[in-house]
Design a protein around this motif. Structure first.
Motif: not given
Lengths: 301, 113
Positions: A278, A281-282, A285-286, A289, A293, A299-301, B33-34, B36-37, B40-41, B43-44, B47, B76
């Motif tokens: 865990v 993972t944290v 992921t941090a 992100i 971002y 990243i673009s939409a 991207c939103d 996906l965000l 991801l948050v 997943v952050l 757990p 975030y």
């Protein structure tokens, strides 16, 4: 000052009486799940015989675990303090130690340093390898015949009341105590005169029962630390009374019992692997992100 | 214990991702991207929250854990999301949504057992 001293003595006496009474009533295992979740557990307080269908019984670190940390061969006797129901299984808690010969037996409280200040304030440290607590499936144990079993079977024949026991015996004569009429072994003795001299009270029978051999028995509910013991009124000084035959339908112990877990930090009984995964993972992921971002690399939409 | 924990973590995360993605779509969030965000948050936070809850089971710990998750996620969203107009409200809503559905599923499973 005098009042304070008197109140302190009274408080101390009350505390000692309460703690003694607690010790007499319930025996508790030094188990983290039990300490945290007593509300979800039901107290049992009986001895059970290990009886798994394959000749052994797996023991788990907590009731919901699916990976055994220990295996007990059939035939061993363990005091199961409580059980809880989880995932469709009824799981009972045992406390064990390993003898010098490698046998795993019930442990009333050896090899442990523990403190308990509440469900969220306790510590348990086992000081010797091979000692600890665990949970097993209650479907894989058989209750050992005891006082409560006898009461369930013959309770309707008991005569209830208060019957002081004042036998016509010489001073110092010891009478035998039994777990139930026809038990295979005695539970020690009671020296009537010696015990009377401590408090001046004769033991009082709360139940009377006459067995199939015509022997009259009396049960003492509580007397100087002895709880629910029987005396054969007809023959109190005989330790070779007829034994009640109890038949258990037991599966023989297996010769191929799986090896117990070594207790390493990434073993089945340990949460460390999950904690590490865990944490990773944290962190990942941090970072991801921030990378995806972040202002410069958005990243673009 | 490890097996049990990893299973609980996996199931909880999978359900949370499905619920929160569905909630996001219901709220009209369409940007990749939103979305996906949102994944991801979760997943952050998920757990870690589930792990702490399993290691320290008292029921009261759920509330501070949920509040912490909502706060982190709101942070975030407010910092990185482009199409989420009210990040704090969205974080509260999406977490309440997934928590409630999770509780309902848990109740149904326990009743069935």
């Amino acid at each position: 000052m005098k009042r304070l001293i008197i109140l302190s003595i009274i408080a101390l006496l009350c505390f000692s009486v309460l703690t003694t009474a607690h010790a007499d009533v319930l025996w508790e295992p030094f188990d983290a799940y039990w300490f945290k979740n007593q509300d979800e557990c039901t107290y049992l307080g009986h001895t059970y015989i290990i009886n798994g269908p394959e000749g052994y019984v797996p023991v788990y670190s907590d009731p919901a675990s699916t990976k055994p940390v220990l295996y007990l061969p059939n035939g061993g006797e363990f005091f199961i303090a409580a059980y809880t129901e989880t995932g469709g299984r009824k799981m009972g808690v045992i406390q064990y130690k390993t003898t010098a010969t490698g046998e795993i037996v019930h442990n009333w409280g050896e090899n442990v340093d523990a403190t308990y200040g509440g469900p969220d304030d306790f510590s348990i440290t086992w000081t010797r390898k091979g000692s600890g607590t665990g949970w097993l499936d209650m479907n894989m144990v058989v209750k050992k015949y005891d006082n409560s079993s006898f009461e369930e079977e013959f309770g309707d024949q008991f005569i209830e009341g208060e019957f002081p026991y004042e036998p016509d015996l010489e001073a110092g004569t010891e009478v035998y105590l039994w777990a139930y009429p026809g038990a295979p072994a005695t539970q020690g003795t009671l020296a009537i005169e010696a015990d009377r001299s401590q408090g001046g009270n004769a033991p009082v029978f709360s139940m009377l029962y006459t067995d199939e051999n015509g022997l009259e028995w009396g049960q003492i509910g509580y007397y100087y630390g002895r709880r629910n013991v029987w005396i054969c009124i007809s023959d109190p000084t005989n330790d070779s009374l007829p034994v009640r035959e109890i038949a258990y339908d037991l599966v023989p112990a297996s010769d191929n019992i799986p090896e117990s877990s070594s207790g390493g930090i990434f073993d089945a009984g340990s949460p460390y692997l999950a904690v590490v995964l865990v944490a990773l993972t944290v962190i990942i992921t941090a970072v991801l992100i921030a990378f995806l971002y972040g202002k410069k690399r958005g990243i673009s939409a | 214990m490890t097996d049990m924990l990893l299973s609980a973590l996996g199931i909880s995360l999978a359900l949370t991702l499905v619920f929160e993605l569905a909630f996001s779509l219901i709220c009209g969030i369409r940007g990749r991207c939103d979305l996906l965000l949102v994944l991801l948050v979760n997943v952050l936070t998920n757990p870690a929250a589930v792990l702490i809850y399993h290691l320290y089971p008292p029921a009261w710990i759920k509330l501070p854990l949920e509040l912490a998750a909502i706060s982190v996620e709101a942070l975030y969203y407010s910092r990185y999301a482009r199409g989420i107009r009210h990040p704090v409200l969205f974080s509260i809503g999406v977490n309440c949504f997934s928590f409630t559905l999770g509780a309902v599923i848990n109740f149904i499973i326990r009743s069935a057992l």
